[in-house]
Design an enzyme around this catalytic site. Structure first.
Site, PDB file in Angstrom:
ATOM      1  CB  THR A 121      31.819  39.964  24.472  1.00 23.83           C
ATOM      2  OG1 THR A 121      30.731  40.832  24.194  1.00 23.83           O
ATOM      3  CG2 THR A 121      33.120  40.729  24.236  1.00 23.83           C
ATOM      4  CG  ASP A 122      27.745  40.991  21.506  1.00 19.69           C
ATOM      5  OD1 ASP A 122      28.467  41.515  22.392  1.00 19.69           O
ATOM      6  OD2 ASP A 122      26.504  41.072  21.529  1.00 19.69           O
ATOM      7  CD  GLU A 123      30.379  45.204  24.244  1.00 23.43           C
ATOM      8  OE1 GLU A 123      31.301  46.031  24.298  1.00 23.43           O
ATOM      9  OE2 GLU A 123      29.446  45.162  25.042  1.00 23.43           O
ATOM     10  CE1 TYR A 148      34.401  43.438  28.644  1.00 21.93           C
ATOM     11  CE2 TYR A 148      32.751  44.154  27.056  1.00 21.93           C
ATOM     12  CZ  TYR A 148      33.300  43.168  27.849  1.00 21.93           C
ATOM     13  OH  TYR A 148      32.767  41.890  27.847  1.00 21.93           O
ATOM     14  CE  LYS A 152      35.961  39.165  27.041  1.00 20.05           C
ATOM     15  NZ  LYS A 152      36.261  38.162  28.112  1.00 20.05           N
TER      16      LYS A 152
HETATM   17  P1  NAD Z   1      31.134  40.127  35.831  1.00 16.96           P
HETATM   18  O1  NAD Z   1      31.722  41.475  35.755  1.00 16.96           O
HETATM   19  O2  NAD Z   1      29.791  39.936  36.438  1.00 16.96           O
HETATM   20  O3  NAD Z   1      32.131  39.113  36.571  1.00 16.96           O
HETATM   21  C1  NAD Z   1      33.493  39.053  36.320  1.00 16.96           C
HETATM   22  C2  NAD Z   1      34.153  38.273  37.434  1.00 16.96           C
HETATM   23  O4  NAD Z   1      35.559  38.163  37.150  1.00 16.96           O
HETATM   24  C3  NAD Z   1      34.038  38.924  38.821  1.00 16.96           C
HETATM   25  O5  NAD Z   1      33.640  37.971  39.759  1.00 16.96           O
HETATM   26  C4  NAD Z   1      35.463  39.427  39.110  1.00 16.96           C
HETATM   27  O6  NAD Z   1      35.763  39.446  40.482  1.00 16.96           O
HETATM   28  C5  NAD Z   1      36.290  38.398  38.350  1.00 16.96           C
HETATM   29  N1  NAD Z   1      37.634  38.878  37.988  1.00 16.96           N
HETATM   30  C6  NAD Z   1      37.958  40.024  37.336  1.00 16.96           C
HETATM   31  N2  NAD Z   1      39.292  40.125  37.179  1.00 16.96           N
HETATM   32  C7  NAD Z   1      39.821  38.995  37.731  1.00 16.96           C
HETATM   33  C8  NAD Z   1      41.150  38.515  37.888  1.00 16.96           C
HETATM   34  N3  NAD Z   1      42.200  39.209  37.451  1.00 16.96           N
HETATM   35  N4  NAD Z   1      41.316  37.324  38.490  1.00 16.96           N
HETATM   36  C9  NAD Z   1      40.273  36.607  38.948  1.00 16.96           C
HETATM   37  N5  NAD Z   1      38.995  37.027  38.845  1.00 16.96           N
HETATM   38  C10 NAD Z   1      38.774  38.202  38.234  1.00 16.96           C
HETATM   39  O7  NAD Z   1      31.141  39.579  34.318  1.00 16.96           O
HETATM   40  P2  NAD Z   1      30.114  38.703  33.504  1.00 16.96           P
HETATM   41  O8  NAD Z   1      29.069  39.570  32.950  1.00 16.96           O
HETATM   42  O9  NAD Z   1      29.757  37.505  34.299  1.00 16.96           O
HETATM   43  O10 NAD Z   1      31.053  38.272  32.280  1.00 16.96           O
HETATM   44  C11 NAD Z   1      31.840  37.077  32.359  1.00 16.96           C
HETATM   45  C12 NAD Z   1      32.567  36.888  31.041  1.00 16.96           C
HETATM   46  O11 NAD Z   1      31.643  36.802  29.969  1.00 16.96           O
HETATM   47  C13 NAD Z   1      33.501  38.068  30.686  1.00 16.96           C
HETATM   48  O12 NAD Z   1      34.663  37.545  30.101  1.00 16.96           O
HETATM   49  C14 NAD Z   1      32.702  38.865  29.673  1.00 16.96           C
HETATM   50  O13 NAD Z   1      33.551  39.553  28.793  1.00 16.96           O
HETATM   51  C15 NAD Z   1      31.950  37.770  28.969  1.00 16.96           C
HETATM   52  N6  NAD Z   1      30.666  38.159  28.360  1.00 16.96           N
HETATM   53  C16 NAD Z   1      29.719  38.847  29.093  1.00 16.96           C
HETATM   54  C17 NAD Z   1      28.488  39.159  28.522  1.00 16.96           C
HETATM   55  C18 NAD Z   1      27.423  39.879  29.305  1.00 16.96           C
HETATM   56  O14 NAD Z   1      26.402  40.244  28.735  1.00 16.96           O
HETATM   57  N7  NAD Z   1      27.559  40.085  30.595  1.00 16.96           N
HETATM   58  C19 NAD Z   1      28.235  38.799  27.193  1.00 16.96           C
HETATM   59  C20 NAD Z   1      29.216  38.094  26.472  1.00 16.96           C
HETATM   60  C21 NAD Z   1      30.433  37.781  27.075  1.00 16.96           C
HETATM   61  O1  TDX Z   2      21.199  52.520  32.449  1.00 17.98           O
HETATM   62  C1  TDX Z   2      21.444  52.134  31.303  1.00 17.98           C
HETATM   63  N1  TDX Z   2      20.686  52.592  30.270  1.00 17.98           N
HETATM   64  C2  TDX Z   2      20.880  52.216  28.974  1.00 17.98           C
HETATM   65  O2  TDX Z   2      20.150  52.655  28.063  1.00 17.98           O
HETATM   66  C3  TDX Z   2      22.526  51.212  31.007  1.00 17.98           C
HETATM   67  C4  TDX Z   2      23.394  50.704  32.119  1.00 17.98           C
HETATM   68  C5  TDX Z   2      22.713  50.834  29.697  1.00 17.98           C
HETATM   69  N2  TDX Z   2      21.923  51.319  28.705  1.00 17.98           N
HETATM   70  C6  TDX Z   2      22.113  50.814  27.327  1.00 17.98           C
HETATM   71  C7  TDX Z   2      23.520  50.758  26.808  1.00 17.98           C
HETATM   72  C8  TDX Z   2      23.487  49.552  25.873  1.00 17.98           C
HETATM   73  O3  TDX Z   2      22.987  49.933  24.608  1.00 17.98           O
HETATM   74  O4  TDX Z   2      21.661  49.444  27.346  1.00 17.98           O
HETATM   75  C9  TDX Z   2      22.488  48.619  26.517  1.00 17.98           C
HETATM   76  C10 TDX Z   2      23.118  47.522  27.364  1.00 17.98           C
HETATM   77  O5  TDX Z   2      24.079  48.138  28.209  1.00 17.98           O
HETATM   78  P1  TDX Z   2      25.028  47.295  29.189  1.00 17.98           P
HETATM   79  O6  TDX Z   2      24.208  46.465  30.101  1.00 17.98           O
HETATM   80  O7  TDX Z   2      26.015  48.231  29.772  1.00 17.98           O
HETATM   81  O8  TDX Z   2      25.697  46.272  28.165  1.00 17.98           O
HETATM   82  P2  TDX Z   2      26.669  46.452  26.894  1.00 17.98           P
HETATM   83  O9  TDX Z   2      27.435  47.712  26.961  1.00 17.98           O
HETATM   84  O10 TDX Z   2      25.841  46.177  25.667  1.00 17.98           O
HETATM   85  O11 TDX Z   2      27.691  45.224  27.153  1.00 17.98           O
HETATM   86  C11 TDX Z   2      27.208  43.965  27.678  1.00 17.98           C
HETATM   87  O12 TDX Z   2      27.158  42.981  26.666  1.00 17.98           O
HETATM   88  C12 TDX Z   2      28.359  42.495  26.135  1.00 17.98           C
HETATM   89  C13 TDX Z   2      28.102  43.491  28.814  1.00 17.98           C
HETATM   90  O13 TDX Z   2      28.175  44.498  29.809  1.00 17.98           O
HETATM   91  C14 TDX Z   2      29.470  43.132  28.303  1.00 17.98           C
HETATM   92  O14 TDX Z   2      30.257  42.626  29.349  1.00 17.98           O
HETATM   93  C15 TDX Z   2      29.313  42.069  27.230  1.00 17.98           C
HETATM   94  O15 TDX Z   2      30.554  41.767  26.666  1.00 17.98           O
END
Ligand code: NAD
Ligand code: TDX
Length: 336
Positions: A121-123, A148, A152
């Site tokens: 992730t970017d974070e 978190y 990562k």
């Molecule tokens: P999510 O939370 O929707 O899904 C995560 C999945 O991983 C779930 O199905 C959970 O059951 C499974 N899981 C967790 N721990 C596990 C374990 N120990 N063994 C097997 N399965 C396990 O997450 P997402 O948003 O789909 O993110 C997927 C990946 O992408 C993560 O690594 C996250 O850091 C990365 N990522 C997410 C975003 C975003 O915006 N959502 C952005 C950049 C990177």
């Molecule tokens: O109700 C809300 N109101 C609000 O203003 C929520 C849930 C979030 N926010 C803000 C917080 C953040 O600035 O919106 C932005 C996005 O929030 P999230 O969806 O929680 O994402 P963020 O914390 O940016 O992280 C996401 O992007 C990077 C994913 O959850 C991570 O898994 C990924 O790595």
């Protein structure tokens, strides 16, 4: 090509499985997912039985992981605990699933000499000030803010160390904030869409000036497949769609407008402690070297992506409704 997709019942992983089965007729996918609160097997409904297998289990289970890895060509690791707000309440699952889980996968790919693509992730880079013209690149120093993002960052360091010390065949991608179908209702965009569908006002943290570099999940997964097929082993690739100028307040206003509500039909709630200000991704290496391009770029692309996402949540209430009340009850406790 035989894929082991860990975390494939989560948001991005499930979209990846649908994407790769559709795009590559020779792909067979095994999903390994622990089905935490964020995993949902319904997200994998409709996949062809002869090309897809689901295994419920943990990436920390050494024996299970070893057995599964033996029979595949590549592991794509999406498995993680992913919600910042949850990591501020209880960091432990993040340490266990994200750090220890990655360690176990690394040991297994090392033992069985298999390819790994690790999703990050970017974070991990921390955040930028609103007026900072820079974007994150592959060489930006790590500076994570939340439990978190620190977990990562740790997992990325492990992958890099296993590449350097043990010569494992791995690539890493760091992507911006995703949106699209099958995203848990705890996350920003689906939370607001499903609030409006429930006749509840969207909730904006603080003043809403924070900027996320939003990318549609299909653009992310197209990039992941490109890296798997054309990427250079040992390399990291940044993935982003040039949306690093749209703040949270604007996103909520766009959602309100697209859902026929007044643009100001939302309320401000408590801010997130340590809330990162701005993320911005420079994906020029991926575009230049591997020829990937995002489809949903800029404010117009984001509008199209949001419209499609809104329609998906409207049409799939049975998928998200069971999670909604519990998620909102959790937010109520923190005044968010
Ligand atoms: P999510 O939370 O929707 O899904 C995560 C999945 O991983 C779930 O199905 C959970 O059951 C499974 N899981 C967790 N721990 C596990 C374990 N120990 N063994 C097997 N399965 C396990 O997450 P997402 O948003 O789909 O993110 C997927 C990946 O992408 C993560 O690594 C996250 O850091 C990365 N990522 C997410 C975003 C975003 O915006 N959502 C952005 C950049 C990177
Ligand atoms: O109700 C809300 N109101 C609000 O203003 C929520 C849930 C979030 N926010 C803000 C917080 C953040 O600035 O919106 C932005 C996005 O929030 P999230 O969806 O929680 O994402 P963020 O914390 O940016 O992280 C996401 O992007 C990077 C994913 O959850 C991570 O898994 C990924 O790595």
């Amino acid at each position: 090509m035989k894929y082991l997709v860990t975390g494939g019942a989560g948001f991005i992983g499930a979209n990846f499985v649908h994407y790769v089965i559709k795009q590559r007729s020779d792909a067979h996918v095994t999903v390994l997912d622990k089905l935490t609160y964020a995993g949902n097997e319904k997200s994998l409904a409709g996949l062809p039985e002869d090309r897809f297998t689901f295994v419920e289990g943990d990436i920390c289970d050494e024996k299970l992981v070893g057995d599964l890895i033996k029979d595949v060509d590549i592991v794509v690791n999406f498995a993680a605990d992913t919600h910042n707000d949850n990591s501020l309440i209880d960091p432990w699952p993040f340490i266990e699933n994200n750090i220890l889980g990655t360690y176990h996968l690394l040991q297994a790919v090392r033992k069985h000499d298999k390819r790994l693509h690790h999703i990050s992730t970017d974070e991990v880079f921390g955040d930028l000030e609103l007026d900072d013209p820079n974007r994150f690149t592959e060489t930006t120093s790590y500076n994570p803010s939340s439990p978190y993002s620190a977990s990562k960052a740790s997992s990325d360091h492990l992958v890099r160390a296993w590449i350097r010390s043990f010569g494992i065949k791995a690539t890493i991608s760091n992507c911006a904030n995703n949106y699209g179908p099958y995203q848990h209702v705890e996350k920003f965009i689906p939370r607001q869409i499903t609030n409006i569908l429930s006749d509840v006002k969207p909730k904006l943290y603080g003043a809403g000036q924070n900027i996320r570099d939003w990318i549609h999940v299909d653009d992310h997964n197209a990039a992941v497949l490109t890296i798997i097929e054309k990427g250079n082993l040992g390399e990291t690739y940044i993935i982003g769609a040039d949306n690093d100028h749209i703040n949270n307040k604007t996103v909520i206003e766009m959602i309100c407008e697209l859902m026929d509500k007044p643009r100001d039909w939302y309320e401000h709630v408590n801010d997130r402690p340590g809330h990162d200000m701005r993320y911005a991704m420079d994906s020029s290496k991926l575009r230049r070297e591997l020829g990937w391009m995002p489809q949903y770029t800029d404010q117009a692309g984001m509008r199209d992506g949001l419209k499609e996402t809104i329609d998906w949540y409207r049409e799939n209430e049975a998928w998200w409704k069971p999670e909604k009340a519990e998620t909102e009850a959790k937010y109520q406790k923190t005044g968010q």
